[in-house]
Design a protein around this motif. Structure first.
Motif, PDB file in Angstrom:
ATOM      1  N   UNK A 141       0.842  -1.194   0.000  1.00 31.50           N
ATOM      2  CA  UNK A 141       0.000   0.000   0.000  1.00 31.50           C
ATOM      3  C   UNK A 141       0.881   1.249   0.000  1.00 31.50           C
ATOM      4  N   UNK A 142       0.421   2.288  -0.689  1.00 31.28           N
ATOM      5  CA  UNK A 142       1.169   3.540  -0.690  1.00 31.28           C
ATOM      6  C   UNK A 142       0.232   4.704  -0.974  1.00 31.28           C
ATOM      7  N   UNK A 143       0.456   5.800  -0.258  1.00 35.09           N
ATOM      8  CA  UNK A 143      -0.267   7.036  -0.568  1.00 35.09           C
ATOM      9  C   UNK A 143       0.419   7.733  -1.739  1.00 35.09           C
ATOM     10  N   UNK A 144      -0.371   8.301  -2.615  1.00 34.72           N
ATOM     11  CA  UNK A 144       0.197   8.986  -3.776  1.00 34.72           C
ATOM     12  C   UNK A 144       1.077  10.161  -3.354  1.00 34.72           C
ATOM     13  N   UNK A 145       0.736  10.792  -2.220  1.00 34.45           N
ATOM     14  CA  UNK A 145       1.500  11.942  -1.739  1.00 34.45           C
ATOM     15  C   UNK A 145       2.879  11.550  -1.210  1.00 34.45           C
ATOM     16  N   UNK A 146       3.055  10.268  -0.922  1.00 34.92           N
ATOM     17  CA  UNK A 146       4.346   9.801  -0.403  1.00 34.92           C
ATOM     18  C   UNK A 146       5.356   9.771  -1.549  1.00 34.92           C
ATOM     19  N   UNK A 147       6.327  10.655  -1.508  1.00 33.22           N
ATOM     20  CA  UNK A 147       7.279  10.772  -2.611  1.00 33.22           C
ATOM     21  C   UNK A 147       8.554   9.960  -2.397  1.00 33.22           C
ATOM     22  N   UNK A 148       8.520   9.019  -1.448  1.00 35.35           N
ATOM     23  CA  UNK A 148       9.674   8.149  -1.217  1.00 35.35           C
ATOM     24  C   UNK A 148       9.905   7.255  -2.438  1.00 35.35           C
ATOM     25  N   UNK A 149      11.177   7.018  -2.739  1.00 31.25           N
ATOM     26  CA  UNK A 149      11.502   6.157  -3.891  1.00 31.25           C
ATOM     27  C   UNK A 149      11.753   4.714  -3.451  1.00 31.25           C
ATOM     28  N   UNK A 150      11.434   4.394  -2.197  1.00 30.26           N
ATOM     29  CA  UNK A 150      11.686   3.048  -1.676  1.00 30.26           C
ATOM     30  C   UNK A 150      11.035   1.982  -2.536  1.00 30.26           C
ATOM     31  N   UNK A 151       9.747   2.160  -2.862  1.00 36.92           N
ATOM     32  CA  UNK A 151       9.047   1.127  -3.628  1.00 36.92           C
ATOM     33  C   UNK A 151       9.573   1.024  -5.056  1.00 36.92           C
ATOM     34  N   UNK A 152       9.928   2.172  -5.647  1.00 34.33           N
ATOM     35  CA  UNK A 152      10.491   2.129  -6.991  1.00 34.33           C
ATOM     36  C   UNK A 152      11.795   1.336  -7.003  1.00 34.33           C
TER      37      UNK A 152
END
Length: 241
Positions: free
Chosen positions: A61-72
């Motif tokens: 799960x991820x919020x669109x506002x979360x700009x972390x690149x961890x998932x990428x």
């Protein structure tokens, strides 16, 4: 203001339970529904794992506002590990999912796509409502054969290895609901056991718990008979006097 991930996850799990209940006819199959967010398994696997005899889903799960690149970064590492293996790519797109949520003009918006494809905006997406309904239907009606389950296990192992392996451990819970026993939670010391064939899980955990309950019932019956016999003897003794 859009809800945080843990709020979305909590409501997803609640909605999944409701939908499974509506879809079920009679007894509900044992099901593993485990929130791994902020546990040692979060980085290695994902936020939520849902599994039973008919379904396996690993969900991030991820919020669109979360700009972390961890998932990428995780997705890129996983993509390299999968390479061009068509079978494992198909398994990935079946069981590994990415749910992104946001707010638009006061409305809740969700986008659900296979995890491996979440950076590709051209990939067809569904909503969290449709996804939840699909998971519930599979959990109630499908049966995963041994070869497919082996592929699922191999994929989940690949995910964990590509992200550094399953260092540490976390217990899990099995949930079963039946007319005979009602709702039961059974502790699984290591969540990795939830990847086993669920007929083995049932045998290893639920049947063991049921056997323990029967033994306790027998012990209670023996104690009750002993107490009754003692009262009878005491009563006869009082009358003799």
């Amino acid at each position: 203001m859009e809800p945080y991930e843990n709020i979305v996850i909590g409501n997803f799990l609640y909605s999944l339970g409701l939908t499974v209940g509506q879809e079920s006819q009679g007894s509900v199959r044992p099901m593993c529904v485990n929130l791994m967010q902020q546990t040692p398994l979060d980085e290695r696997l994902g936020d939520v794992m849902v599994a039973n005899t008919g379904v396996t889903r690993l969900i991030e799960f991820k919020r669109k506002k979360n700009d972390s690149i961890k998932e990428e970064t995780k997705r890129e590492v996983l993509s390299r590990a999968l390479g061009t293996d068509k079978h494992m790519l198909a398994i990935s797109r079946e069981i590994h999912w990415y749910i992104e949520t946001s707010e638009a003009e006061g409305a809740f918006v969700s986008t659900v796509v296979p995890y491996i494809d979440f950076v590709d905006e051209t990939v067809p997406a569904t909503t969290i409502e449709r996804f939840t309904s699909s998971v519930a239907k599979d959990a109630v009606s499908k049966v995963i054969d041994e070869a497919t389950r082996a592929s699922y296990e191999a994929y989940l192992a690949l995910v964990s290895v590509s992200h550094g392996g399953l260092q540490g451990a976390s217990g899990g819970l099995l949930i079963n609901l039946s007319q005979e026993h009602g709702l039961r939670y059974v502790l699984v010391p290591d969540i990795r056991d939830l990847l086993l064939d669920h007929s083995l899980v049932r045998e290893a955990y639920f049947e063991r718990v049921q056997q323990q309950a029967m033994e306790l019932k027998r012990e209670h019956a023996v104690r009750s008979r002993q107490l009754s016999l003692k009262k009878s003897i005491d009563h006869d003794y009082e009358h003799e006097w």
